[in-house]
Enzyme design. Sequence first.
Site, PDB file in Angstrom:
ATOM      1  N   LYS A   1       0.864  -1.181   0.000  1.00 39.49           N
ATOM      2  CA  LYS A   1       0.000   0.000   0.000  1.00 39.49           C
ATOM      3  C   LYS A   1       0.899   1.230   0.000  1.00 39.49           C
ATOM      4  O   LYS A   1       1.875   1.291   0.777  1.00 39.49           O
ATOM      5  CB  LYS A   1      -0.860  -0.060   1.266  1.00 39.49           C
ATOM      6  CG  LYS A   1      -1.972   0.925   1.373  1.00 39.49           C
ATOM      7  CD  LYS A   1      -2.782   0.611   2.648  1.00 39.49           C
ATOM      8  CE  LYS A   1      -4.021   1.462   2.754  1.00 39.49           C
ATOM      9  NZ  LYS A   1      -4.837   1.076   3.935  1.00 39.49           N
TER      10      LYS A   1
ATOM     11  N   SER B   1      -9.413   0.189   2.874  1.00 37.89           N
ATOM     12  CA  SER B   1      -8.673   1.099   2.035  1.00 37.89           C
ATOM     13  C   SER B   1      -7.471   0.478   1.326  1.00 37.89           C
ATOM     14  O   SER B   1      -6.904   1.104   0.413  1.00 37.89           O
ATOM     15  CB  SER B   1      -8.182   2.283   2.882  1.00 37.89           C
ATOM     16  OG  SER B   1      -7.306   1.840   3.900  1.00 37.89           O
TER      17      SER B   1
ATOM     18  N   SER C   1      -9.542  -2.076   6.997  1.00 40.28           N
ATOM     19  CA  SER C   1      -8.906  -1.821   5.698  1.00 40.28           C
ATOM     20  C   SER C   1      -7.963  -2.903   5.188  1.00 40.28           C
ATOM     21  O   SER C   1      -7.548  -2.864   4.028  1.00 40.28           O
ATOM     22  CB  SER C   1      -8.153  -0.490   5.737  1.00 40.28           C
ATOM     23  OG  SER C   1      -9.079   0.571   5.735  1.00 40.28           O
TER      24      SER C   1
END
Lengths: 68, 478
Positions: free
Chosen positions: B85, B160, B184
């Site tokens: 990420k 996310s 997330s």
Amino acid sequence: MSMDIKALVKEQAEAWSGVVPPNAVSEELAAGFASLMAGLSALRGQLAFEDEPSSFEAALQATKEPNP
Amino acid sequence: MNIAIKPPGTLTSLSLTEAADAVAKGETTAVALTEAALAAIAAGDERVNSFIWLEGEQALETAARLDKVPKAERGKLHGVPLAHKDMYYKAGKLSTCGSKIRAEFRPGYTATVIERLEAEGSFALGGLNMAEFAQNATGHNQHYGHCHNPWGLDYCPGGSSSGSGAAVAARFVYAALGSDTGGSIRLPASLCGVTGIKGTQTRVSRHGVMPLSFSADNVGPLARSARDCARIMAVIAGHDPKDATSSKEPVPDYEAALDGDLKGIKIGVPKNYFLDDVDPDVMAGFEAMLGVLEGRGATLVPVTIPHMDAVATYGGVVSRVEGATIHAEWMRRQAQDYAIHLNSRLYASLGIPAVAYVEALSRRGPILKSIAAALFSEVDVFVAPTIRCKSPTLLATDVDAGTPGALDAFNTLSLNTRPINYMGLPSVSAPCGLDSRGMPIGFQVQGRPFGEGKALKVVDAFQRDTSFHRERPSGFAV
């Protein structure tokens, strides 16, 4: 609840943080706080813990897995 | 040098641990794994959009260097290409945090978790797509393009850590770090059909990781299996002097505890909250999963989890206020650089009074102790569907596009994950089936604080008797 939540949030955000509503959607989301306020209101008087105040980190230790 | 014995076409179908073990045994090389990953990305990521940036040439150079390292000096992840990420700092490298505001941000230091992964011989191919500043559960990103679910390109990959879930599912990388403040890691794991873990709050260092909520942020991997997650957690967990909030609790050998034996393990099945309004397809997958665990020797125990109204209410307060605090300066100076839904959420969160925030924080410890006393005196872990509904489409959850009902659909996604962050418990999400449209369904296992090992053991046992974690979306390179 008779208060204008949009106005309440606007006043608080501007007075305390210097942030104005960036768009109309933001004010709609602020109005959505009615449910959050109701949730907090519903909790009043419902929770009583003998060990308040106590830290969350201490609670993690107190409740940890005995055989990790 | 390319001494791959395994045919290149099969390399991307290996799990992380299989890939690492293949390199260790000399059955393949870091270069071969990297070439296979880059070929898969080239063939498929135009559709998925899981990468924000990619450094293929540099990755191949790193892989070639790693292939020359003597075997005695190699770590647990030697030669395995990953990607994370795009919020994990590495000195001099781009770290956009999925935002326009940090589009050119290159930090001057490196996250502890990245240092630990690299010390064990892994390396990153690039930065993965994510929700802007890790603040949506769906995978939308107005700045870098929405990430798409490889199982169905119209569907949410979850957020996310959207790129992390999608890239692992599409077999672009063997694993990826995500972050989890309200679900997330577990949401994209569930929606993309992969396995992901958030550890106990404080279990993994957050030094060099973009903050969202000081109290609820967690670092963890998404990968193909519980065993993969166990290997990565063993590398990244543990105290970090650079993160004073990280726990000094010893890190067990998670992988060694994966024996498939659930005899004597009591598994709680919630009677309240977590099974409310669950979609029938999701429920069918969840119930079938319970049967598999029973077959492995576990005992299922119906449990009532106390204080769920308080947990659900307070959990939202803590992360929203902390997120708004972190972003207040940018909100004053450049609110227009955020997507509409995000700056709206941040703005509104500034209206939550300090007394509500402190009330939520101050109750967190006592509530955890009360839940633990009621729950973990009866069971070792408890399980729940990760998400109550079937996978929503990107359109149905696009708040910025003004889709009617999008906000409700958006909020529904994290109903079962966000409370776990407030409790601070470790939680593993893994796939347990496909719905009627062929989209993945997930379940999550929660243990006591620092009980990551037991949660992973339960998921590993399930994965020994099922193949959902090995199933892959069609249309992507094998």
